[in-house]
Design a protein around this motif. Sequence first.
Motif, PDB file in Angstrom:
ATOM      1  N   ILE A 190      -3.288  -4.440  -1.430  1.00 15.47           N
ATOM      2  CA  ILE A 190      -2.892  -3.598  -0.301  1.00 15.47           C
ATOM      3  C   ILE A 190      -1.485  -3.059  -0.507  1.00 15.47           C
ATOM      4  CG2 ILE A 190      -2.423  -3.591   2.183  1.00 15.47           C
ATOM      5  CD1 ILE A 190      -4.649  -5.676   2.481  1.00 15.47           C
ATOM      6  N   TYR A 191      -0.604  -3.886  -1.066  1.00 16.31           N
ATOM      7  CA  TYR A 191       0.747  -3.396  -1.375  1.00 16.31           C
ATOM      8  C   TYR A 191       0.669  -2.204  -2.331  1.00 16.31           C
ATOM      9  CZ  TYR A 191       2.164  -8.048   0.329  1.00 16.31           C
ATOM     10  OH  TYR A 191       2.350  -9.184   1.073  1.00 16.31           O
ATOM     11  N   SER A 192      -0.176  -2.319  -3.337  1.00 17.12           N
ATOM     12  CA  SER A 192      -0.331  -1.216  -4.295  1.00 17.12           C
ATOM     13  C   SER A 192      -0.868   0.026  -3.608  1.00 17.12           C
ATOM     14  CB  SER A 192      -1.282  -1.632  -5.425  1.00 17.12           C
ATOM     15  OG  SER A 192      -0.768  -2.725  -6.148  1.00 17.12           O
ATOM     16  N   LEU A 193      -1.806  -0.173  -2.692  1.00 14.47           N
ATOM     17  CA  LEU A 193      -2.355   0.970  -1.951  1.00 14.47           C
ATOM     18  C   LEU A 193      -1.280   1.652  -1.119  1.00 14.47           C
ATOM     19  CD1 LEU A 193      -4.775   2.672  -0.971  1.00 14.47           C
ATOM     20  CD2 LEU A 193      -5.184   0.923   0.778  1.00 14.47           C
ATOM     21  N   VAL A 194      -0.440   0.859  -0.464  1.00 12.66           N
ATOM     22  CA  VAL A 194       0.630   1.422   0.358  1.00 12.66           C
ATOM     23  C   VAL A 194       1.590   2.259  -0.488  1.00 12.66           C
ATOM     24  CG1 VAL A 194       2.652   0.840   1.755  1.00 12.66           C
ATOM     25  CG2 VAL A 194       0.488  -0.352   2.144  1.00 12.66           C
ATOM     26  N   ILE A 195       2.011   1.714  -1.619  1.00  9.41           N
ATOM     27  CA  ILE A 195       2.941   2.445  -2.491  1.00  9.41           C
ATOM     28  C   ILE A 195       2.278   3.713  -3.024  1.00  9.41           C
ATOM     29  CG2 ILE A 195       4.231   2.358  -4.649  1.00  9.41           C
ATOM     30  CD1 ILE A 195       5.458   0.778  -2.314  1.00  9.41           C
TER      31      ILE A 195
END
Length: 324
Positions: free
Chosen positions: A311-316
């Motif tokens: 999810i962190y990767s998706l946000v970035i």
Amino acid sequence: MEQDIQTWVKLSAFAGAGIAMGCGAIGAAIGEGYTAAQANFAISRNPSISGDVFKSMLVGQAIAESASIFALVVAMILLFSNFSAESYVTVAVVFSAGICMGLGAIGSGVGSGYPAGAACIGMARQPSMSGRLMTNMLIGSAVCQTPSIFALVTSFILLFTNFAGRPVSPTWAAILGAGLASGLGAIGSGVGGGLVAETSCEGTARNPEMAGTVTNVMLLGQAVTQTTAIYGLLVSFILMFKQFPAADTIAPAMALLGAGLCMGIGAIGPGVGEGFTARSAVQWIARRPLAIAELTRSMLVGQAVAESTGIYSLVIALILIFVI
């Protein structure tokens, strides 16, 4: 100039075809080899069941092969199609399609080999459960193929959508980012799903009375492992279908390419990690039937924590697309 574009399109298509088939062969070959190795072990353990084990091995290998067949299809399209030479964007399109399918086939090929091998060993342990083990293997292996199907869909959209009317920059980077997001994002989910399905076959052979429950928990665990591949597919769709204004500087292009790389690479670890979590839960549910609720809850919480990095990767990735 038109001839120059056509030359570059051909070069890019040939390179994309080579990458598609070259990378696409890696996972399937590993998965098929693993299946055959486990089949040999199973036959040595119980030669009387060699016929059923041999059939299971061939079926399992055929499923693992499907990801490389997807890559073969894309490679053949790239080699023998006449692509539009209206814009240099097409150069990025055909190359990205090859990268996407080649990378996207790796995880599914490897992952499909795990349940096929476990089913062969299970048949040697529990010959009476051969039919159930075959069914469980087919279900588990089919789920493992979904990430490669995502990559195939992305490749087809790239190949059969006309991007010629869009500005070359930053569209070329968005197109490459789309292929990388979907292709790399499929690796972890394919492997993780296979890890879960492998233990499901083992659990079915170990405790036949828990076969239904083991299969249900396997599907639940596999569903979670597929989510990061879906994130990769989502970012790919945004990069392919969002219209980006023309840019004279390199920064916007790098932001879009970075978004694809961020989501693609960032999806690998969570997919594999969630597979380990669900694998352990399925294994112990077959051995400790009274702890189903506790093990399932622990599995879901553990997978949710592992999911957070995806999810962190998706946000970035979304910030790079919509904010930067």
